[in-house]
Design a protein around this motif. Structure first.
Motif, mmCIF file in Angstrom:
data_model
loop_
_atom_site.group_PDB
_atom_site.id
_atom_site.type_symbol
_atom_site.label_atom_id
_atom_site.label_comp_id
_atom_site.label_asym_id
_atom_site.label_seq_id
_atom_site.Cartn_x
_atom_site.Cartn_y
_atom_site.Cartn_z
ATOM 1 N N PHE A 67 -12.027 3.974 -0.596
ATOM 2 C CA PHE A 67 -11.633 2.681 -1.163
ATOM 3 C C PHE A 67 -10.588 2.861 -2.257
ATOM 4 O O PHE A 67 -9.580 2.146 -2.283
ATOM 5 C CB PHE A 67 -12.860 1.952 -1.711
ATOM 6 N N LEU A 68 -10.833 3.797 -3.169
ATOM 7 C CA LEU A 68 -9.882 4.012 -4.267
ATOM 8 C C LEU A 68 -8.545 4.524 -3.745
ATOM 9 O O LEU A 68 -7.485 4.126 -4.247
ATOM 10 C CB LEU A 68 -10.470 4.983 -5.287
ATOM 11 N N THR A 69 -8.577 5.398 -2.734
ATOM 12 C CA THR A 69 -7.331 5.875 -2.144
ATOM 13 C C THR A 69 -6.575 4.737 -1.477
ATOM 14 O O THR A 69 -5.360 4.594 -1.643
ATOM 15 C CB THR A 69 -7.619 6.992 -1.124
ATOM 16 N N GLY A 70 -7.289 3.903 -0.738
ATOM 17 C CA GLY A 70 -6.654 2.749 -0.105
ATOM 18 C C GLY A 70 -6.079 1.785 -1.116
ATOM 19 O O GLY A 70 -5.000 1.215 -0.919
ATOM 20 N N PHE A 71 -6.796 1.591 -2.221
ATOM 21 C CA PHE A 71 -6.306 0.712 -3.285
ATOM 22 C C PHE A 71 -5.003 1.247 -3.868
ATOM 23 O O PHE A 71 -4.050 0.490 -4.080
ATOM 24 C CB PHE A 71 -7.365 0.573 -4.385
ATOM 25 N N LEU A 72 -4.947 2.551 -4.124
ATOM 26 C CA LEU A 72 -3.733 3.135 -4.709
ATOM 27 C C LEU A 72 -2.562 3.092 -3.731
ATOM 28 O O LEU A 72 -1.416 2.870 -4.132
ATOM 29 C CB LEU A 72 -4.004 4.558 -5.177
ATOM 30 N N VAL A 73 -2.832 3.307 -2.447
ATOM 31 C CA VAL A 73 -1.755 3.225 -1.443
ATOM 32 C C VAL A 73 -1.238 1.793 -1.350
ATOM 33 O O VAL A 73 -0.025 1.559 -1.313
ATOM 34 C CB VAL A 73 -2.251 3.731 -0.073
ATOM 35 N N LEU A 74 -2.155 0.845 -1.318
ATOM 36 C CA LEU A 74 -1.738 -0.555 -1.268
ATOM 37 C C LEU A 74 -0.981 -0.951 -2.527
ATOM 38 O O LEU A 74 -0.002 -1.699 -2.468
ATOM 39 C CB LEU A 74 -2.957 -1.457 -1.082
ATOM 40 N N MET A 75 -1.416 -0.430 -3.676
ATOM 41 C CA MET A 75 -0.712 -0.714 -4.927
ATOM 42 C C MET A 75 0.707 -0.129 -4.883
ATOM 43 O O MET A 75 1.647 -0.734 -5.400
ATOM 44 C CB MET A 75 -1.475 -0.135 -6.111
ATOM 45 N N GLY A 76 0.857 1.041 -4.257
ATOM 46 C CA GLY A 76 2.181 1.633 -4.131
ATOM 47 C C GLY A 76 3.118 0.805 -3.278
ATOM 48 O O GLY A 76 4.333 0.800 -3.487
ATOM 49 N N MET A 77 2.567 0.082 -2.295
ATOM 50 C CA MET A 77 3.404 -0.783 -1.471
ATOM 51 C C MET A 77 3.616 -2.145 -2.117
ATOM 52 O O MET A 77 4.661 -2.768 -1.954
ATOM 53 C CB MET A 77 2.779 -0.963 -0.087
ATOM 54 N N ALA A 78 2.606 -2.617 -2.850
ATOM 55 C CA ALA A 78 2.689 -3.955 -3.426
ATOM 56 C C ALA A 78 3.473 -3.991 -4.738
ATOM 57 O O ALA A 78 4.058 -5.018 -5.071
ATOM 58 C CB ALA A 78 1.285 -4.509 -3.658
ATOM 59 N N LEU A 79 3.479 -2.881 -5.465
ATOM 60 C CA LEU A 79 4.162 -2.865 -6.762
ATOM 61 C C LEU A 79 5.658 -3.186 -6.645
ATOM 62 O O LEU A 79 6.155 -4.032 -7.402
ATOM 63 C CB LEU A 79 3.947 -1.515 -7.455
ATOM 64 N N PRO A 80 6.394 -2.590 -5.710
ATOM 65 C CA PRO A 80 7.807 -2.993 -5.586
ATOM 66 C C PRO A 80 7.974 -4.451 -5.173
ATOM 67 O O PRO A 80 8.907 -5.123 -5.623
ATOM 68 C CB PRO A 80 8.363 -2.059 -4.503
ATOM 69 N N ALA A 81 7.054 -4.957 -4.347
ATOM 70 C CA ALA A 81 7.146 -6.370 -3.947
ATOM 71 C C ALA A 81 6.908 -7.294 -5.144
ATOM 72 O O ALA A 81 7.600 -8.304 -5.306
ATOM 73 C CB ALA A 81 6.138 -6.662 -2.840
ATOM 74 N N VAL A 82 5.956 -6.941 -5.988
ATOM 75 C CA VAL A 82 5.694 -7.747 -7.177
ATOM 76 C C VAL A 82 6.872 -7.663 -8.149
ATOM 77 O O VAL A 82 7.282 -8.673 -8.733
ATOM 78 C CB VAL A 82 4.379 -7.294 -7.854
ATOM 79 N N LEU A 83 7.416 -6.460 -8.316
ATOM 80 C CA LEU A 83 8.574 -6.305 -9.198
ATOM 81 C C LEU A 83 9.778 -7.088 -8.684
ATOM 82 O O LEU A 83 10.532 -7.675 -9.467
ATOM 83 C CB LEU A 83 8.921 -4.827 -9.365
#
Length: 133
Positions: free
Chosen positions: A79-95
């Protein structure tokens, strides 16, 4: 899994270099260095899975069933690994949505991040130790 040969190592290193190049270029070409946070998230992403799988494998015993405790720890790591991977994809979209970075930087950062994490997964698959037990 097949044993990793020299060609596999060279190919994975080449893909990893392209991923880092895309993330660095997404920062350098557009003058905003916020997309570099993606590198940190993709480098930290496999750590929870590795720690939790090591913890769960230490409780696997031939005489006793570890029960749901080991599987819960594995699920937490995934779960934590999936969260970090998703955060890596979502962070540029949010920025990009907030106007901090441009759309081109977002696309290059997401593609580069996916290449980085895909290479990390491929390295772990090829260099995984197999037990005979």
């Amino acid at each position: 899994m097949p044993h990793a040969g020299l060609k596999t190592i060279i190919a994975l290193s080449f893909v990893l270099a392209i991923g880092f190049l895309l993330v660095i270029l997404s920062s350098a070409l557009y003058g905003q260095y916020s997309p570099l946070f993606v590198v940190a998230t993709y480098l930290v992403a496999p750590i929870p899975n590795a720690i939790c799988s090591r913890y769960a494998s230490s409780y696997n015993d031939d005489f006793m069933d570890s029960g749901s405790s080991a599987s819960s720890v594995l699920d937490l790591g995934r779960f934590l690994t999936g969260f970090l991977v998703l955060m890596g994809m979502a962070l540029p979209a949010v920025l990009a949505h907030a106007g901090v970075i441009q759309l081109g930087a977002m696309v290059m950062s997401i593609i580069g991040g996916l290449l980085i994490y895909g290479t990390i997964i491929a390295f772990t698959m090829f260099f995984q130790e197999e037990s005979d037990f």
